[in-house]
Design an enzyme around this catalytic site. Structure first.
Site, mmCIF file in Angstrom:
data_model
loop_
_atom_site.group_PDB
_atom_site.id
_atom_site.type_symbol
_atom_site.label_atom_id
_atom_site.label_comp_id
_atom_site.label_asym_id
_atom_site.label_seq_id
_atom_site.Cartn_x
_atom_site.Cartn_y
_atom_site.Cartn_z
ATOM 1 N N LYS A 62 -2.149 12.725 16.970
ATOM 2 C CA LYS A 62 -1.152 11.117 17.374
ATOM 3 C C LYS A 62 -0.181 11.215 18.200
ATOM 4 C CE LYS A 62 -2.658 10.054 12.473
ATOM 5 N NZ LYS A 62 -3.132 11.149 11.320
ATOM 6 N N SER A 87 1.168 7.761 5.315
ATOM 7 C CA SER A 87 0.556 6.979 6.525
ATOM 8 C C SER A 87 0.644 5.063 6.652
ATOM 9 C CB SER A 87 -0.295 7.048 6.884
ATOM 10 O OG SER A 87 -1.664 7.187 5.901
ATOM 11 N N HIS A 113 2.334 12.340 10.475
ATOM 12 C CA HIS A 113 2.916 10.738 11.414
ATOM 13 C C HIS A 113 4.090 11.875 11.403
ATOM 14 C CE1 HIS A 113 -0.099 7.854 11.150
ATOM 15 N NE2 HIS A 113 -0.733 8.508 9.872
HETATM 16 C C1 LIG Z 1 -3.882 11.731 10.432
HETATM 17 C C2 LIG Z 1 -3.878 12.705 9.641
HETATM 18 C C3 LIG Z 1 -4.821 13.927 9.101
HETATM 19 C C4 LIG Z 1 -5.681 14.515 10.251
HETATM 20 O O1 LIG Z 1 -5.708 14.749 11.337
HETATM 21 P P1 LIG Z 1 -6.666 14.586 12.223
HETATM 22 O O2 LIG Z 1 -6.130 15.779 13.117
HETATM 23 O O3 LIG Z 1 -6.716 13.192 13.588
HETATM 24 O O4 LIG Z 1 -8.160 15.586 11.558
HETATM 25 C C5 LIG Z 1 -3.862 14.521 8.283
HETATM 26 N N1 LIG Z 1 -3.375 14.077 7.663
HETATM 27 C C6 LIG Z 1 -2.694 13.358 7.740
HETATM 28 C C7 LIG Z 1 -1.545 12.724 6.663
HETATM 29 C C8 LIG Z 1 -2.550 12.251 8.704
HETATM 30 O O5 LIG Z 1 -2.330 11.182 8.668
#
Ligand SMILES: *Cc1c(COP(=O)(O)O)cnc(C)c1O
Length: 400
Positions: A247, A188, A216
């Protein structure tokens, strides 16, 4: 409580503030979208938003909201139970089947967040006689999940296949029974895509299992938005996929693990964040189910996202900014110096563009940046507006 304790905490907070690392939350007055209403001291302002993970713009989608509203009426507000006691509705199983079918796996298991999915994954599957080999840039939730397991831990340098091979050899030399390689699908902070075909080649050579956290990517990258395994051609050579509904897939909340049946069955028996935490709210489950249905068919939104990504990259590059190369909608604008990145974020804010600056320790020293993210919720005019604001702010600060 002893007064010493609170003064200790206040000292820690003062230290965070003195280091310039204190995070302040800004108030969004309306929905999450390409343009958002931001509340500040002078009232509300509309801003172009370049920092949500709302890649396909589904966070405020009318069909998803309607599905969630319907579920609220049909299934109630909450379950007040973990899944295995009295917290499993048809909806939850439907969502698990939809995730599994989407990602080409036997089954899937839901969690309150992907943070929990990653916290749940390793401990039940691997014991002290096993090894986990993890990319050193992996998400915090993977790092925590790995710590919760008793397996031996190995880390490889970011995206470095030679180092991954060396670590696999080392795990072998130490007599590991099973080896599991885990990586983010998309990192990210950089927007880089994991080299999944090469990782899978090494996994085959060393008899390792491959797990990918595709938070992502799921929904917007690869054919039908099936994520980095689809995008890179690694396909079902990836054994385990973890992901989020927070997301691209509607942006509400919730996470999942998709894998072959015995893996999911064992996680349902033993994964602690599953056994000891409440079931997903029905409205969230129904909205996420609709989001998968939409994402599968959303070639138009993916095309718009790709168009914005290409235009924004080109516009900033031509203006003289330094970007990290890549093909995802995560576009980091490299500024190097933390103070400069902070001033640039401020200058963009004044010009109506909402961005996030990242500095040490989130990224390495001297690698401060403004991370921008494209979204299908942005219009062509929004992207032009943002490029112009970057140019104007960049000239004012002498960056370009
Ligand atoms: C956003 C993210 C998470 C966490 O996801 P949530 O559902 O918001 O807890 C875990 N791993 C990665 C790579 C992320 O980008």
């Amino acid at each position: 409580m002893t007064p010493d304790f609170l003064s200790h905490i206040e000292g820690v907070l003062a230290g965070i503030e003195a280091d310039g690392l204190y995070k302040r939350e800004r108030l969004i007055a309306g929905t999450q979208s390409g343009r958002i209403r931001v509340r500040g001291p002078g009232g509300e302002r509309q801003m172009v938003n370049l920092c949500a993970n709302n890649y396909l713009g589904l966070a405020d989608n009318a069909e998803i909201k309607a599905a969630a509203r319907q579920a609220l009426d049909d299934y109630g507000f909450g379950m007040a139970s973990v899944r295995f006691i009295c917290g499993t509705q048809m909806l939850h199983r439907e969502l698990e089947h939809a995730v599994a079918a989407y990602l080409g796996k036997d089954d899937a298991i839901l969690f309150a967040a992907c943070f929990d999915a990653n916290g749940a994954l390793f401990e039940p599957l691997l014991g002290p006689e096993d090894a986990i080999i993890s990319d050193s840039l992996n998400h915090a939730s993977i790092i925590d999940g790995v710590r919760l397991s008793k397996a031996k831990r190995f880390r490889y340098a970011p995206g470095d296949m030679n180092d991954l091979e060396a670590q696999l050899r080392q795990a072998d030399a130490e007599g590991a029974r099973f080896r599991l390689i885990v990586t983010d699908g998309v990192f990210s902070m950089d927007g880089h895509i994991a080299r999944l075909p090469e990782i899978c080649d090494l996994a085959e050579r060393f008899g390792a299992i491959v797990a990918v956290d595709d938070c992502h990517a799921t929904g917007h990258l690869g054919d039908q938005g099936r994520g980095t395994p689809a995008l890179t051609g690694a396909g079902d050579r990836v054994d385990i996929v973890t992901g989020t509904f927070g997301k691209t897939l509607g942006g509400a909340m919730g996470g999942f693990i998709a894998a072959s049946q015995p893996i999911i069955d064992l996680l349902r028996q033993q994964a602690r964040p599953y056994l000891f935490s409440n079931s997903l709210a029905p409205a969230v489950a129904a909205g996420s189910l609709k989001a998968i249905e939409i994402a599968r068919e959303a070639d138009d939104l993916r095309a718009r996202l790709a168009r914005h990504t290409a235009r924004f990259r080109q516009g900033l590059t031509e203006a003289g900014f330094t970007l990290l190369p890549g093909e995802t909608p995560i576009i980091p604008v490299m500024l190097g110096d933390a103070v400069l990145a902070q001033r640039m974020a401020g200058a963009l804010d004044e010009r109506g563009v909402y961005v996030a600056g990242f500095f040490y320790p989130v990224v390495p020293q001297g690698r401060a940046r403004i991370r921008t993210q494209m979204s299908a919720a942005l219009t062509d005019e929004d992207v032009t507006f943002a490029i112009d604001a970057f140019k104007d702010a960049g000239r004012t600060l002498g960056i370009i």
